[in-house]
Design a protein around this motif. Structure first.
Motif, PDB file in Angstrom:
ATOM      1  N   UNK A   8       0.572   6.576  -6.865  1.00 46.89           N
ATOM      2  CA  UNK A   8      -0.471   7.442  -7.037  1.00 46.89           C
ATOM      3  C   UNK A   8      -0.225   8.860  -6.838  1.00 46.89           C
ATOM      4  N   UNK A   9       0.809   8.734  -5.836  1.00 55.52           N
ATOM      5  CA  UNK A   9       0.596  10.657  -5.226  1.00 55.52           C
ATOM      6  C   UNK A   9       2.174  10.929  -6.473  1.00 55.52           C
ATOM      7  N   UNK A  10       2.565  10.294  -7.971  1.00 55.53           N
ATOM      8  CA  UNK A  10       3.718  11.210  -8.630  1.00 55.53           C
ATOM      9  C   UNK A  10       2.374  11.154  -9.562  1.00 55.53           C
ATOM     10  N   UNK A  32       0.775  -1.094  -0.176  1.00 56.34           N
ATOM     11  CA  UNK A  32      -0.006   0.378  -0.240  1.00 56.34           C
ATOM     12  C   UNK A  32       0.933   0.787   0.114  1.00 56.34           C
ATOM     13  N   UNK A  33       1.685   1.114   1.099  1.00 59.51           N
ATOM     14  CA  UNK A  33       3.116   2.027   0.570  1.00 59.51           C
ATOM     15  C   UNK A  33       3.129   2.703  -0.396  1.00 59.51           C
ATOM     16  N   UNK A  34       4.092   1.844  -1.250  1.00 63.00           N
ATOM     17  CA  UNK A  34       4.104   1.751  -2.386  1.00 63.00           C
ATOM     18  C   UNK A  34       3.543   2.633  -3.662  1.00 63.00           C
ATOM     19  N   UNK A  35       2.326   1.508  -3.575  1.00 62.09           N
ATOM     20  CA  UNK A  35       0.896   1.894  -4.617  1.00 62.09           C
ATOM     21  C   UNK A  35       1.009   3.142  -4.445  1.00 62.09           C
ATOM     22  N   UNK A  36       0.719   4.027  -3.109  1.00 62.78           N
ATOM     23  CA  UNK A  36       0.357   5.216  -2.734  1.00 62.78           C
ATOM     24  C   UNK A  36       1.460   6.625  -3.503  1.00 62.78           C
ATOM     25  N   UNK A  77      -2.685   9.980  -5.158  1.00 64.33           N
ATOM     26  CA  UNK A  77      -2.525   9.530  -3.965  1.00 64.33           C
ATOM     27  C   UNK A  77      -3.006  10.553  -2.174  1.00 64.33           C
ATOM     28  N   UNK A  78      -2.836   9.979  -1.214  1.00 64.69           N
ATOM     29  CA  UNK A  78      -2.863  10.654  -0.290  1.00 64.69           C
ATOM     30  C   UNK A  78      -1.796  11.076   0.261  1.00 64.69           C
ATOM     31  N   UNK A  79      -1.781  11.774   1.644  1.00 67.47           N
ATOM     32  CA  UNK A  79      -0.202  12.311   2.386  1.00 67.47           C
ATOM     33  C   UNK A  79      -0.386  11.122   3.254  1.00 67.47           C
TER      34      UNK A  79
END
Length: 191
Positions: A86-88, A79-83, A92-94
Protein backbone atom coordinates in the motif's frame (compact mmCIF):
# COMPACT_ATOMS: atom_id res chain seq x y z
CA UNK A 1 44.64 -1.21 -44.01
CA UNK A 2 42.71 -4.15 -45.42
CA UNK A 3 45.98 -6.06 -45.89
CA UNK A 4 47.06 -5.58 -42.25
CA UNK A 5 43.69 -6.66 -40.80
CA UNK A 6 43.69 -9.70 -43.09
CA UNK A 7 47.19 -10.74 -42.07
CA UNK A 8 46.25 -10.22 -38.42
CA UNK A 9 43.23 -12.53 -38.83
CA UNK A 10 45.42 -15.19 -40.47
CA UNK A 11 47.95 -14.99 -37.61
CA UNK A 12 45.19 -15.17 -35.00
CA UNK A 13 43.68 -18.25 -36.66
CA UNK A 14 47.10 -19.93 -36.84
CA UNK A 15 47.80 -19.21 -33.17
CA UNK A 16 44.40 -20.33 -32.01
CA UNK A 17 44.84 -23.63 -33.85
CA UNK A 18 48.26 -24.16 -32.35
CA UNK A 19 47.55 -23.31 -28.70
CA UNK A 20 43.82 -23.89 -28.26
CA UNK A 21 41.76 -26.89 -29.30
CA UNK A 22 39.22 -26.33 -31.99
CA UNK A 23 35.71 -26.01 -30.67
CA UNK A 24 32.78 -26.86 -32.84
CA UNK A 25 29.96 -24.41 -32.64
CA UNK A 26 27.24 -26.95 -33.34
CA UNK A 27 26.74 -30.13 -31.40
CA UNK A 28 27.16 -33.36 -33.34
CA UNK A 29 24.93 -35.27 -30.91
CA UNK A 30 21.45 -35.59 -32.39
CA UNK A 31 18.71 -34.73 -29.97
CA UNK A 32 16.16 -37.45 -29.49
CA UNK A 33 12.48 -36.56 -29.28
CA UNK A 34 12.37 -38.08 -25.79
CA UNK A 35 14.73 -35.42 -24.43
CA UNK A 36 12.13 -32.77 -25.21
CA UNK A 37 10.41 -31.36 -22.15
CA UNK A 38 6.79 -32.30 -21.76
CA UNK A 39 4.36 -29.53 -21.07
CA UNK A 40 0.68 -29.87 -20.34
CA UNK A 41 -0.23 -29.65 -24.05
CA UNK A 42 2.07 -32.54 -24.97
CA UNK A 43 0.78 -34.62 -22.06
CA UNK A 44 -2.83 -34.02 -23.12
CA UNK A 45 -1.95 -35.01 -26.69
CA UNK A 46 -0.32 -38.22 -25.51
CA UNK A 47 -2.54 -39.26 -22.58
CA UNK A 48 -5.78 -37.41 -23.24
CA UNK A 49 -7.70 -35.54 -20.61
CA UNK A 50 -6.43 -37.82 -17.86
CA UNK A 51 -3.21 -35.74 -17.80
CA UNK A 52 -5.28 -32.59 -17.40
CA UNK A 53 -7.24 -34.26 -14.60
CA UNK A 54 -4.05 -35.16 -12.76
CA UNK A 55 -2.78 -31.59 -13.16
CA UNK A 56 -6.04 -30.16 -11.79
CA UNK A 57 -6.02 -32.64 -8.90
CA UNK A 58 -2.51 -31.48 -7.98
CA UNK A 59 -3.69 -27.87 -8.23
CA UNK A 60 -6.60 -28.60 -5.90
CA UNK A 61 -4.15 -29.99 -3.35
CA UNK A 62 -1.62 -27.22 -3.91
CA UNK A 63 -3.76 -24.13 -3.25
CA UNK A 64 -4.85 -25.07 0.30
CA UNK A 65 -1.24 -25.97 1.06
CA UNK A 66 -0.13 -22.51 -0.09
CA UNK A 67 -2.87 -20.89 1.99
CA UNK A 68 -1.80 -22.85 5.05
CA UNK A 69 1.84 -21.82 4.57
CA UNK A 70 0.88 -18.15 4.27
CA UNK A 71 -1.55 -18.41 7.19
CA UNK A 72 1.14 -19.86 9.46
CA UNK A 73 3.29 -16.78 8.79
CA UNK A 74 0.89 -14.88 11.04
CA UNK A 75 -1.50 -11.99 10.74
CA UNK A 76 1.06 -9.40 11.89
CA UNK A 77 3.63 -10.26 9.21
CA UNK A 78 0.95 -10.30 6.52
CA UNK A 79 -0.24 -6.85 7.63
CA UNK A 80 3.33 -5.55 7.41
CA UNK A 81 3.76 -6.80 3.83
CA UNK A 82 0.28 -5.58 2.90
CA UNK A 83 1.15 -2.12 4.26
CA UNK A 84 4.41 -2.07 2.28
CA UNK A 85 2.49 -2.72 -0.93
CA UNK A 86 0.00 0.00 0.00
CA UNK A 87 2.88 2.39 0.75
CA UNK A 88 4.30 1.71 -2.70
CA UNK A 89 1.04 2.95 -4.21
CA UNK A 90 0.74 5.83 -1.72
CA UNK A 91 -2.09 4.45 0.47
CA UNK A 92 -0.22 2.82 3.35
CA UNK A 93 0.41 3.93 6.88
CA UNK A 94 3.79 4.64 8.38
CA UNK A 95 5.60 1.70 9.95
CA UNK A 96 5.39 3.21 13.46
CA UNK A 97 1.65 3.78 13.10
CA UNK A 98 1.17 0.18 11.95
CA UNK A 99 3.12 -1.12 14.97
CA UNK A 100 0.97 0.96 17.32
CA UNK A 101 -2.19 -0.39 15.66
CA UNK A 102 -0.98 -3.97 16.01
CA UNK A 103 -0.13 -3.44 19.70
CA UNK A 104 -3.58 -1.94 20.31
CA UNK A 105 -5.22 -4.89 18.53
CA UNK A 106 -3.30 -7.34 20.73
CA UNK A 107 -4.42 -5.49 23.88
CA UNK A 108 -8.05 -5.44 22.69
CA UNK A 109 -8.01 -9.15 21.83
CA UNK A 110 -6.53 -9.99 25.23
CA UNK A 111 -9.15 -7.92 27.05
CA UNK A 112 -11.98 -9.47 24.98
CA UNK A 113 -10.71 -12.97 25.70
CA UNK A 114 -10.55 -12.24 29.42
CA UNK A 115 -13.96 -10.53 29.54
CA UNK A 116 -16.15 -12.94 27.57
CA UNK A 117 -14.51 -16.22 26.57
CA UNK A 118 -17.91 -17.91 26.05
CA UNK A 119 -19.20 -15.60 23.29
CA UNK A 120 -19.48 -17.25 19.85
CA UNK A 121 -17.54 -15.54 17.05
CA UNK A 122 -19.47 -13.07 14.90
CA UNK A 123 -18.06 -14.22 11.57
CA UNK A 124 -18.36 -17.68 10.10
CA UNK A 125 -14.60 -17.98 9.52
CA UNK A 126 -12.86 -15.47 11.80
CA UNK A 127 -9.40 -16.76 10.81
CA UNK A 128 -9.92 -16.20 7.04
CA UNK A 129 -8.21 -13.26 5.37
CA UNK A 130 -8.59 -12.26 1.73
CA UNK A 131 -5.09 -10.82 1.80
CA UNK A 132 -3.71 -14.20 2.79
CA UNK A 133 -5.76 -15.84 0.04
CA UNK A 134 -4.43 -13.47 -2.62
CA UNK A 135 -0.84 -14.05 -1.50
CA UNK A 136 -1.39 -17.81 -1.44
CA UNK A 137 -2.92 -17.72 -4.92
CA UNK A 138 0.05 -15.75 -6.23
CA UNK A 139 2.47 -18.29 -4.77
CA UNK A 140 0.31 -21.12 -6.12
CA UNK A 141 0.30 -19.72 -9.66
CA UNK A 142 3.87 -18.45 -9.88
CA UNK A 143 6.16 -20.58 -7.74
CA UNK A 144 4.54 -23.99 -7.39
CA UNK A 145 3.89 -24.38 -11.12
CA UNK A 146 7.53 -25.46 -11.37
CA UNK A 147 6.61 -28.35 -9.08
CA UNK A 148 3.16 -29.19 -10.48
CA UNK A 149 4.06 -29.61 -14.17
CA UNK A 150 7.06 -31.96 -13.67
CA UNK A 151 5.13 -33.89 -11.05
CA UNK A 152 2.23 -34.25 -13.49
CA UNK A 153 4.61 -35.40 -16.22
CA UNK A 154 6.12 -37.97 -13.85
CA UNK A 155 2.83 -39.28 -12.44
CA UNK A 156 0.64 -39.38 -15.55
CA UNK A 157 2.20 -42.39 -17.36
CA UNK A 158 2.06 -44.65 -14.32
CA UNK A 159 -1.48 -43.61 -13.36
CA UNK A 160 -2.76 -44.07 -16.93
CA UNK A 161 -1.02 -47.44 -17.11
CA UNK A 162 -2.66 -48.48 -13.83
CA UNK A 163 -6.13 -47.45 -15.03
CA UNK A 164 -5.58 -49.18 -18.39
CA UNK A 165 -4.66 -52.33 -16.44
CA UNK A 166 -8.00 -52.07 -14.64
CA UNK A 167 -9.79 -51.98 -17.98
CA UNK A 168 -10.32 -48.27 -18.52
CA UNK A 169 -9.58 -46.92 -21.99
CA UNK A 170 -7.68 -43.79 -21.05
CA UNK A 171 -5.58 -41.56 -23.21
CA UNK A 172 -5.17 -41.80 -26.95
CA UNK A 173 -4.39 -45.51 -27.03
CA UNK A 174 -6.26 -47.59 -29.61
CA UNK A 175 -8.58 -50.19 -27.99
CA UNK A 176 -7.21 -53.71 -27.49
CA UNK A 177 -9.13 -55.22 -30.41
CA UNK A 178 -7.41 -52.88 -32.84
CA UNK A 179 -10.60 -51.09 -33.78
CA UNK A 180 -10.29 -47.31 -33.65
CA UNK A 181 -12.78 -45.50 -31.47
CA UNK A 182 -15.91 -44.31 -33.21
CA UNK A 183 -17.44 -40.90 -32.77
CA UNK A 184 -20.04 -42.43 -30.51
CA UNK A 185 -17.49 -43.80 -28.04
CA UNK A 186 -14.61 -41.37 -28.51
CA UNK A 187 -15.24 -39.27 -25.39
CA UNK A 188 -16.43 -42.14 -23.20
CA UNK A 189 -13.14 -43.61 -22.06
CA UNK A 190 -14.72 -44.94 -18.88
CA UNK A 191 -17.35 -47.12 -20.60
Amino acid sequence: MAQTSRSWLLQRNALSGRFFPRIRRQSTIPQSPQSKRKGIKELVKEYGYSALGIYLALSILDLPLCYWIVHTAGKEKIEIYENKVKQYFGFGKSDEELQRMQENQKIEEASQDAAAPQDPPMAMFPWFSWTEMVIAYGIHKSLFIFIRVPLTAAMTPSIVKMFRGWGFQMGNKVPALGVPATKKHKGLWFM
